[in-house]
Design a protein around this motif. Structure first.
Motif, PDB file in Angstrom:
ATOM      1  N   SER A  37     -35.032  24.736  33.955  1.00  0.00           N
ATOM      2  CA  SER A  37     -35.791  26.432  34.624  1.00  0.00           C
ATOM      3  C   SER A  37     -34.477  27.458  34.517  1.00  0.00           C
ATOM      4  O   SER A  37     -35.191  28.785  35.102  1.00  0.00           O
ATOM      5  CB  SER A  37     -36.650  26.345  35.959  1.00  0.00           C
ATOM      6  N   PHE A  38     -32.739  27.147  34.106  1.00  0.00           N
ATOM      7  CA  PHE A  38     -31.943  27.900  34.605  1.00  0.00           C
ATOM      8  C   PHE A  38     -32.329  28.840  33.875  1.00  0.00           C
ATOM      9  O   PHE A  38     -31.772  28.607  33.180  1.00  0.00           O
ATOM     10  CB  PHE A  38     -31.347  27.889  35.065  1.00  0.00           C
ATOM     11  N   ASP A  39     -32.484  30.509  33.611  1.00  0.00           N
ATOM     12  CA  ASP A  39     -31.827  31.732  33.043  1.00  0.00           C
ATOM     13  C   ASP A  39     -30.999  32.524  33.597  1.00  0.00           C
ATOM     14  O   ASP A  39     -31.121  33.487  34.562  1.00  0.00           O
ATOM     15  CB  ASP A  39     -33.366  32.618  32.335  1.00  0.00           C
ATOM     16  N   GLN A  40     -29.816  32.299  32.921  1.00  0.00           N
ATOM     17  CA  GLN A  40     -28.579  33.242  33.673  1.00  0.00           C
ATOM     18  C   GLN A  40     -29.048  34.419  33.737  1.00  0.00           C
ATOM     19  O   GLN A  40     -28.827  34.597  32.211  1.00  0.00           O
ATOM     20  CB  GLN A  40     -27.472  32.550  33.320  1.00  0.00           C
ATOM     21  N   PRO A  41     -29.247  35.366  34.662  1.00  0.00           N
ATOM     22  CA  PRO A  41     -29.171  36.717  34.456  1.00  0.00           C
ATOM     23  C   PRO A  41     -28.316  37.101  33.790  1.00  0.00           C
ATOM     24  O   PRO A  41     -26.697  37.023  33.276  1.00  0.00           O
ATOM     25  CB  PRO A  41     -29.464  38.110  35.390  1.00  0.00           C
TER      26      PRO A  41
END
Length: 155
Positions: A37-41
């Motif tokens: 679920s991690f979507d790095q900005p």
């Protein structure tokens, strides 16, 4: 291993130098792939390493290559908590200046682990630029950093 959510990671470890990042990664019992679920900005320029130490899921944030200094470390910390707001404990672990005073049984050397302990109104850590060297070789304290969370003081 890959966890479903970045929210399972509650400890953030900031490593300011590449050698410190390598040491931090060596402490991990197991490395993880970035959480699903991690979507790095795009505005977050940190490099992250994911893993666990014992039962604790840890994310290590390192500064971009060639970047160093207290301001850059503070920016890294800010991006870490902005991108991973569920982090509950933040650690800045690295190479510090030692205070060799063997005559006072205070011989701190490279490789020693030092944890600050508050004393009265002082938080336990003196930052080098929060003081003034005087002509007579005395040190005048101009301030101090805040004490560590009470969590770390429990025995």
């Amino acid at each position: 291993m890959r966890l479903d959510s970045a929210e399972f990671y509650t400890i953030g470890w900031i490593a300011a130098l590449p050698i410190e990042c390598a040491a931090a990664e060596a402490f991990l019992d197991e490395c993880h792939e970035p959480p699903k679920s991690f979507d790095q900005p795009q505005s977050d320029t940190n490099s992250y390493t994911w893993g666990h130490i014992g039962k604790h899921n840890v994310v290590i944030a390192s500064l971009p290559a060639g970047v160093y200094g207290t301001t850059s470390a503070a920016t890294t910390a800010s991006m870490l908590v902005s991108s991973l707001s569920h982090i509950r404990i933040g650690l800045l672990v690295g190479i510090g200046g030692g205070i060799a005073q063997p005559d006072q049984d205070r011989d701190i050397r490279l490789g020693d682990v030092v944890v600050s302990q508050p004393d009265g109104i002082f938080g336990g850590v003196v930052q080098y630029d929060l003081g003034k060297a005087k002509v007579d070789q005395d040190w005048e304290r101009k301030g101090s950093l805040d004490k560590p969370p009470q969590f770390f003081s429990r025995h």
